[in-house]
Design an enzyme around this catalytic site. Structure first.
Site, PDB file in Angstrom:
ATOM      1  N   PHE A  39      37.471  74.638  64.700  1.00  0.00           N
ATOM      2  CA  PHE A  39      37.305  74.344  66.121  1.00  0.00           C
ATOM      3  C   PHE A  39      37.770  72.937  66.456  1.00  0.00           C
ATOM      4  O   PHE A  39      37.528  71.987  65.697  1.00  0.00           O
ATOM      5  CB  PHE A  39      35.818  74.451  66.519  1.00  0.00           C
ATOM      6  CG  PHE A  39      35.197  75.778  66.240  1.00  0.00           C
ATOM      7  CD1 PHE A  39      35.318  76.818  67.150  1.00  0.00           C
ATOM      8  CD2 PHE A  39      34.478  75.996  65.076  1.00  0.00           C
ATOM      9  CE1 PHE A  39      34.738  78.056  66.893  1.00  0.00           C
ATOM     10  CE2 PHE A  39      33.890  77.234  64.809  1.00  0.00           C
ATOM     11  CZ  PHE A  39      34.026  78.260  65.726  1.00  0.00           C
ATOM     12  N   ASP A  40      38.417  72.828  67.585  1.00  0.00           N
ATOM     13  CA  ASP A  40      38.576  71.535  68.232  1.00  0.00           C
ATOM     14  C   ASP A  40      37.208  71.189  68.829  1.00  0.00           C
ATOM     15  O   ASP A  40      36.377  72.081  69.042  1.00  0.00           O
ATOM     16  CB  ASP A  40      39.642  71.637  69.322  1.00  0.00           C
ATOM     17  CG  ASP A  40      39.762  70.354  70.120  1.00  0.00           C
ATOM     18  OD1 ASP A  40      39.771  69.280  69.511  1.00  0.00           O
ATOM     19  OD2 ASP A  40      39.850  70.439  71.357  1.00  0.00           O
ATOM     20  N   LYS A  41      36.931  69.916  69.091  1.00  0.00           N
ATOM     21  CA  LYS A  41      35.621  69.553  69.643  1.00  0.00           C
ATOM     22  C   LYS A  41      35.623  69.522  71.166  1.00  0.00           C
ATOM     23  O   LYS A  41      34.978  70.336  71.825  1.00  0.00           O
ATOM     24  CB  LYS A  41      35.150  68.192  69.105  1.00  0.00           C
ATOM     25  CG  LYS A  41      33.760  67.779  69.649  1.00  0.00           C
ATOM     26  CD  LYS A  41      33.304  66.465  69.083  1.00  0.00           C
ATOM     27  CE  LYS A  41      33.997  65.291  69.737  1.00  0.00           C
ATOM     28  NZ  LYS A  41      33.594  65.100  71.159  1.00  0.00           N
TER      29      LYS A  41
END
Length: 634
Positions: A312-314
């Site tokens: 995941f990107d944040k």
């Protein structure tokens, strides 16, 4: 050609006529005692029913394909040779009737996709220069035109609201059933409906470029993209059908039993095997489409089901992306002046942190837009250096400060670490090579994210990883709150790609979940790229799965749907192969004959279709996605 078209158009009537003739034949034999009437009537029924079957067989042979229809045609001819008119009539009727039921039931798996195309607007009310409106074909609307959309009407373009307000139903695009409030400057999608109020919309995308048109094209293309199972079955069928024909010949040569050989042809038809995988694929894609989940075909569905690692990107993915300045550490004599300089520099950036700072300056009513910028330089992964109003200003992270020899006192380092330990991203500001400001910018963690990640694990996810350009302290704080297994921070886009490739080298099946724009290299590199929300062109083009709603309930549903679809496909293959095996065993043991075998064969086709249709109802109703976590299907 006209004859063929006529036969195709009236196939249902031919099936009905065949049934009537079979009934009449049996009445002639058992009610009137006429064996001649029985034979003649059933022979006529056989000839009528075999015509459309023969046409399909002939068309397939023209492209060098030995089809199921060819096996049935040969079987009917053989039945005529040995005088088994009742067998030929019943076999052809069951084959035709099975085709009719197949079309009827298959159409139900496509209803959600068909409903999408039916919702596409065909006309638009274009506002003229004098304020009047003219109704035109939707294809004649140009970018920049302003269209009027009244209550109950479908929005014909992608665009921005320039006048009016109301509520829109965006379920056709996002799967979100709740009505969305819309005001001036809000964006709207083609294909969504104004449920209350009126809107004047300036077109930014028209025709085939609209999000709705791209969704329809994507879903239609997805149906034609075959899974690994379908490709295998296609190859298998290429050899299987001729093998059945060869087997029938061998049976005849060894047994000299012509009827037995013909029965082998009928029982060997791989109908359920051929249709089992495609119908599962279509049903799964249709389930996702009506929930705003776009899965690019059976191949993507198959790969997605095998994913064990989610990366995941944040910002904007695990968090809402609604960043705001939450803390200010000031080391200057004129705080407002430094914030104004910072805000002016951040007008050069579209980063969420930059937007938070400009919003903060605007809220404080600071005048910064008029400040002149002489030159500027952006350093990827560090920040921006600019000459603003004659002053050298640096805005970025600690790497930028170190690269420009900006010293930090022990207190400033302590202040920075304190903000990071509370989950804030930090922006350092230096003026004339002196650190003047540390801004803490916080992003709200999605409230449902911890539960949804737990649900993702229940569906089979083994590793949850965060890759972010943010600092390590902030990233670790967020990860601890939501249950992420592995965190890598302070990464540039190319660094994220390296991690994705390393996970793949380690034998993991990787899905990357991002916003579809900044993370497009990682999305393209991963085994499955998933774009959360936005519905932008980049998201639709580069990812394998597009979640039109930016929520994790949809992600959990999509992952579970992929697993159920692949499992359903395997179930259908087992059913199909099992039925063929049962028929041949029954033939050898003497309790299966040509007509009864064809009945079981056609029944098996319906069984795999009905099995696939269970996917249509998988998961919770659309209006519950986005509000609560999805429970795994029982």
């Amino acid at each position: 050609m006209k004859f063929q078209q006529y036969i195709e158009k009236h196939s249902n009537q031919i099936t009905l006529l065949t049934a009537i003739l079979i009934i009449a034949g049996y009445l002639a034999k058992y009610a009137l005692g006429s064996n001649v009437g029985y034979d003649v009537t059933l022979a006529v029924a056989s000839i009528i029913a075999v015509i459309p079957i023969f046409i399909h067989a002939y068309q397939a042979l023209k492209v060098k394909v030995i089809s199921i229809e060819l096996l049935v045609t040969i079987a009917v001819i053989g039945a005529f040779i040995i005088g088994e008119y009742n067998e030929s009539a019943i076999v052809t009727f069951l084959f035709m009737f099975g085709g009719y039921l197949e079309k009827r039931t298959l159409s139900k798996t496509r209803e959600s996709i068909k409903s999408l195309t039916e919702m596409a607007p065909t006309t638009a009310l274009v506002v003229q220069d004098d304020g009047t409106t003219e109704e035109v074909d939707v294809d004649d609307v140009d970018e920049g035109d302003v269209v009027l959309v009244k209550t109950g009407a479908s929005i014909p373009v992608d665009g921005k609201i320039v006048e009016g307000h109301g509520y829109t139903d965006e379920s056709a695009v996002t799967g979100e059933s709740k009505e969305i409030s819309k005001q001036v400057d809000d964006s709207v999608f083609s294909g969504t409906i104004v449920s209350d109020g009126f809107l004047k919309v300036e077109a930014t995308k028209v025709g085939d470029d609209t999000t709705f048109a791209k969704i329809i094209e994507l879903v239609e293309d997805a149906q034609d993209t075959k899974s690994h199972a379908e490709k295998f079955i296609d190859r298998f069928s290429t050899y299987y059908t001729p093998a059945v024909l060869l087997l029938a010949i061998i049976v005849f040569l060894f047994s000299q039993d012509f009827k037995l050989a013909i029965t082998v042809l009928v029982l060997g038809c791989p109908g359920a095997l051929v249709i089992g995988a495609p119908v599962s694929n279509v049903a799964g894609i249709g389930n996702g489409a009506k929930r705003g989940i776009l899965i690019k075909g059976g191949d993507a569905m198959d790969t997605f089901s095998k994913v064990d690692t989610f990366v995941f990107d944040k910002t904007g993915t695990l968090t809402k992306g609604n960043t705001a300045v939450s803390a200010v550490k000031n080391y200057s004599d004129d705080l407002d002046s430094v914030i104004a300089l910072t805000a002016k520099v951040e007008t050069l950036s579209d980063h969420p942190l930059g937007r938070a700072i400009t919003t903060y300056a605007t809220t404080k009513k600071l005048e910064y837009n008029a400040l002149p910028i002489a030159d500027n330089e952006t350093t990827k992964g560090q920040g921006i250096a600019a000459n603003v109003d004659g002053q050298e200003v640096l805005v970025g992270n600690q790497k930028l400060m170190q690269a420009n020899n900006v010293a930090m006192t022990d207190q400033q380092v302590s202040d920075m670490k304190e903000l990071q330990s509370h989950g804030s991203s930090v922006v350092l500001v230096a003026v004339k090579n002196q650190l003047q400001l540390i801004l803490g910018v916080s992003d709200t963690i999605r409230p449902e994210i911890a539960d949804e990640l737990a649900a993702l694990r229940k569906e089979g996810a083994k590793h949850l990883v965060m890759l972010t350009g943010d600092n390590a302290a902030t990233a670790n704080f967020v990860a601890e709150q939501i249950g992420i297994d592995e965190v890598h921070a302070e990464l540039m886009p190319e660094d994220k790609v390296k991690f994705v490739k390393q996970f793949q080298k380690d034998g993991r099946r990787v899905a990357f979940v991002g916003d579809g724009i900044n993370d497009s290299p990682s999305i393209a590199t991963a085994d499955i790229g998933i774009a959360m929300g936005s519905g932008t062109d980049v998201a639709i083009e580069t990812s394998d799965v597009v979640l039109m709603q930016s929520n994790f309930a949809a992600l959990v549903h999509a992952y579970g749907l992929a697993k159920r679809t692949v499992l359903n496909t395997k179930e259908n293959i087992v059913i199909a192969v099992g039925v063929v095996a049962f028929l041949f065993i029954g033939l050898l043991l003497g309790f299966i004959y040509m007509a009864s075998g064809m009945f079981v064969h056609e029944a098996s086709i319906l069984v795999v279709i009905f099995n696939a249709m269970r996917l249509i109802g998988f998961g919770k109703p659309t209006d519950e996605i986005g509000d609560v976590a999805l429970e795994p299907a029982k």
